[in-house]
Design a protein around this motif. Sequence first.
Motif, PDB file in Angstrom:
ATOM      1  N   GLY A   1     -33.999  33.342  63.693  1.00  0.00           N
ATOM      2  CA  GLY A   1     -33.054  32.576  64.407  1.00  0.00           C
ATOM      3  C   GLY A   1     -33.402  31.182  64.108  1.00  0.00           C
ATOM      4  O   GLY A   1     -32.855  30.208  64.459  1.00  0.00           O
ATOM      5  N   VAL A   2     -34.137  30.828  63.002  1.00  0.00           N
ATOM      6  CA  VAL A   2     -34.579  29.546  62.783  1.00  0.00           C
ATOM      7  C   VAL A   2     -34.204  29.144  61.213  1.00  0.00           C
ATOM      8  O   VAL A   2     -34.278  29.898  60.356  1.00  0.00           O
ATOM      9  CB  VAL A   2     -36.155  29.401  62.852  1.00  0.00           C
ATOM     10  N   LEU A   3     -33.363  28.154  61.266  1.00  0.00           N
ATOM     11  CA  LEU A   3     -32.985  27.684  59.793  1.00  0.00           C
ATOM     12  C   LEU A   3     -34.186  27.036  58.949  1.00  0.00           C
ATOM     13  O   LEU A   3     -34.759  26.169  59.454  1.00  0.00           O
ATOM     14  CB  LEU A   3     -31.884  26.949  59.918  1.00  0.00           C
ATOM     15  N   GLU A   4     -34.130  27.628  57.890  1.00  0.00           N
ATOM     16  CA  GLU A   4     -35.564  27.162  57.019  1.00  0.00           C
ATOM     17  C   GLU A   4     -34.838  26.414  55.508  1.00  0.00           C
ATOM     18  O   GLU A   4     -33.764  26.926  55.177  1.00  0.00           O
ATOM     19  CB  GLU A   4     -36.434  28.001  56.744  1.00  0.00           C
ATOM     20  N   VAL A   5     -35.567  25.657  54.814  1.00  0.00           N
ATOM     21  CA  VAL A   5     -35.231  25.231  53.623  1.00  0.00           C
ATOM     22  C   VAL A   5     -36.196  25.493  52.522  1.00  0.00           C
ATOM     23  O   VAL A   5     -37.484  25.451  52.838  1.00  0.00           O
ATOM     24  CB  VAL A   5     -35.265  23.585  53.520  1.00  0.00           C
ATOM     25  N   CYS A   6     -35.950  25.688  51.312  1.00  0.00           N
ATOM     26  CA  CYS A   6     -36.894  26.245  50.366  1.00  0.00           C
ATOM     27  C   CYS A   6     -37.272  25.301  49.725  1.00  0.00           C
ATOM     28  O   CYS A   6     -36.562  24.132  49.356  1.00  0.00           O
ATOM     29  CB  CYS A   6     -36.391  27.375  49.230  1.00  0.00           C
ATOM     30  N   PHE A   7     -38.798  24.796  49.360  1.00  0.00           N
ATOM     31  CA  PHE A   7     -39.207  24.104  48.404  1.00  0.00           C
ATOM     32  C   PHE A   7     -40.105  24.464  47.459  1.00  0.00           C
ATOM     33  O   PHE A   7     -40.598  25.635  47.765  1.00  0.00           O
ATOM     34  CB  PHE A   7     -39.875  22.950  49.049  1.00  0.00           C
ATOM     35  N   ILE A   8     -40.411  23.741  46.390  1.00  0.00           N
ATOM     36  CA  ILE A   8     -41.435  24.200  45.412  1.00  0.00           C
ATOM     37  C   ILE A   8     -42.495  23.093  45.202  1.00  0.00           C
ATOM     38  O   ILE A   8     -41.954  21.853  45.586  1.00  0.00           O
ATOM     39  CB  ILE A   8     -40.786  24.423  44.165  1.00  0.00           C
TER      40      ILE A   8
ATOM     41  N   LEU B   1     -29.632  22.000  64.211  1.00  0.00           N
ATOM     42  CA  LEU B   1     -28.930  22.191  63.312  1.00  0.00           C
ATOM     43  C   LEU B   1     -28.334  23.676  63.349  1.00  0.00           C
ATOM     44  O   LEU B   1     -29.559  24.530  63.097  1.00  0.00           O
ATOM     45  CB  LEU B   1     -29.148  21.655  62.100  1.00  0.00           C
ATOM     46  N   SER B   2     -27.333  24.267  63.258  1.00  0.00           N
ATOM     47  CA  SER B   2     -26.928  25.415  62.966  1.00  0.00           C
ATOM     48  C   SER B   2     -26.278  25.733  61.488  1.00  0.00           C
ATOM     49  O   SER B   2     -25.791  24.538  60.980  1.00  0.00           O
ATOM     50  CB  SER B   2     -25.988  25.856  64.196  1.00  0.00           C
ATOM     51  N   LEU B   3     -26.129  26.695  60.910  1.00  0.00           N
ATOM     52  CA  LEU B   3     -25.672  26.924  59.552  1.00  0.00           C
ATOM     53  C   LEU B   3     -24.048  26.575  59.969  1.00  0.00           C
ATOM     54  O   LEU B   3     -23.567  25.958  58.942  1.00  0.00           O
ATOM     55  CB  LEU B   3     -25.856  28.412  59.402  1.00  0.00           C
TER      56      LEU B   3
ATOM     57  N   PHE C   1     -42.430  27.232  49.064  1.00  0.00           N
ATOM     58  CA  PHE C   1     -42.779  27.673  50.460  1.00  0.00           C
ATOM     59  C   PHE C   1     -41.289  27.094  51.346  1.00  0.00           C
ATOM     60  O   PHE C   1     -40.550  26.669  50.710  1.00  0.00           O
ATOM     61  CB  PHE C   1     -43.656  26.593  50.889  1.00  0.00           C
ATOM     62  N   TRP C   2     -41.323  27.838  52.311  1.00  0.00           N
ATOM     63  CA  TRP C   2     -40.243  27.545  53.217  1.00  0.00           C
ATOM     64  C   TRP C   2     -40.426  26.542  54.333  1.00  0.00           C
ATOM     65  O   TRP C   2     -41.748  26.685  55.006  1.00  0.00           O
ATOM     66  CB  TRP C   2     -39.443  28.873  53.950  1.00  0.00           C
ATOM     67  N   VAL C   3     -39.693  25.420  54.954  1.00  0.00           N
ATOM     68  CA  VAL C   3     -39.945  24.744  55.862  1.00  0.00           C
ATOM     69  C   VAL C   3     -38.746  24.790  56.918  1.00  0.00           C
ATOM     70  O   VAL C   3     -37.725  24.742  56.565  1.00  0.00           O
ATOM     71  CB  VAL C   3     -40.041  23.177  55.376  1.00  0.00           C
ATOM     72  N   PRO C   4     -39.179  24.998  58.265  1.00  0.00           N
ATOM     73  CA  PRO C   4     -38.047  24.755  59.244  1.00  0.00           C
ATOM     74  C   PRO C   4     -37.329  23.639  59.132  1.00  0.00           C
ATOM     75  O   PRO C   4     -37.934  22.701  59.172  1.00  0.00           O
ATOM     76  CB  PRO C   4     -38.622  25.043  60.497  1.00  0.00           C
TER      77      PRO C   4
END
Length: 202
Positions: A39-46, A2-4, A142-145
């Motif tokens: 170069g890796v898209l990541e998502v923020c979680f708590i 997945l790209s931005l 934390f961030w997850v690819p």
Amino acid sequence: MLSLELVRAALDAQKLERSVFEPNATHASVAMILTRRGGVLEVCFIRRAEREGDPWSGQVAFPGGRASRLDESPAHVAERETREEVGLDINESERIGSLPQRVIERNDLKNNLTLSPIVYYIESKKAEKAIPLQKEEVAHVFWVPISHLFNEDFVTEIEYPMGGQLRNFPGIKHDGEVIWGLTLRVLQSFSEAVGVSMPATC
């Protein structure tokens, strides 16, 4: 994977119903925040702090919370709560779309809750500033690819008491954390919007 650019285009192409918003505790918003590092898209979680009276105590979530009477829109709720919880000052210029609203009906809630997920993209230098500010509400950031979320190798189950008995729920494991429940359902909405199937079904 997945790209931005693909995410932006897919969210723009959605045909969402006009959102309903009431500036009170029956409405909540969460921010699904993306960044790109190496170069890796990541998502923020708590991970929410364990707190009596919180229906999602100790669970993995997106930054967010309930609306107040001063909030003007679902996005303003997501942005205010994100700033208060993890210190990220996200704004309109960083919004890249919305996901469908969800009505949450649970026996342990006094009223049904309408949830609005808003998607953002921030630069990596800004993402590094995310830390738990409200320790009574947020235990960990934390961030997850994003590719991790679509990898069947990380599918798991979590046992959780509900309705007086232990039940098993699907989840995604990452470094000792498990993404499940409402947060996983929001991710499912995201996966449907971008056209990529998730291996963990909700």
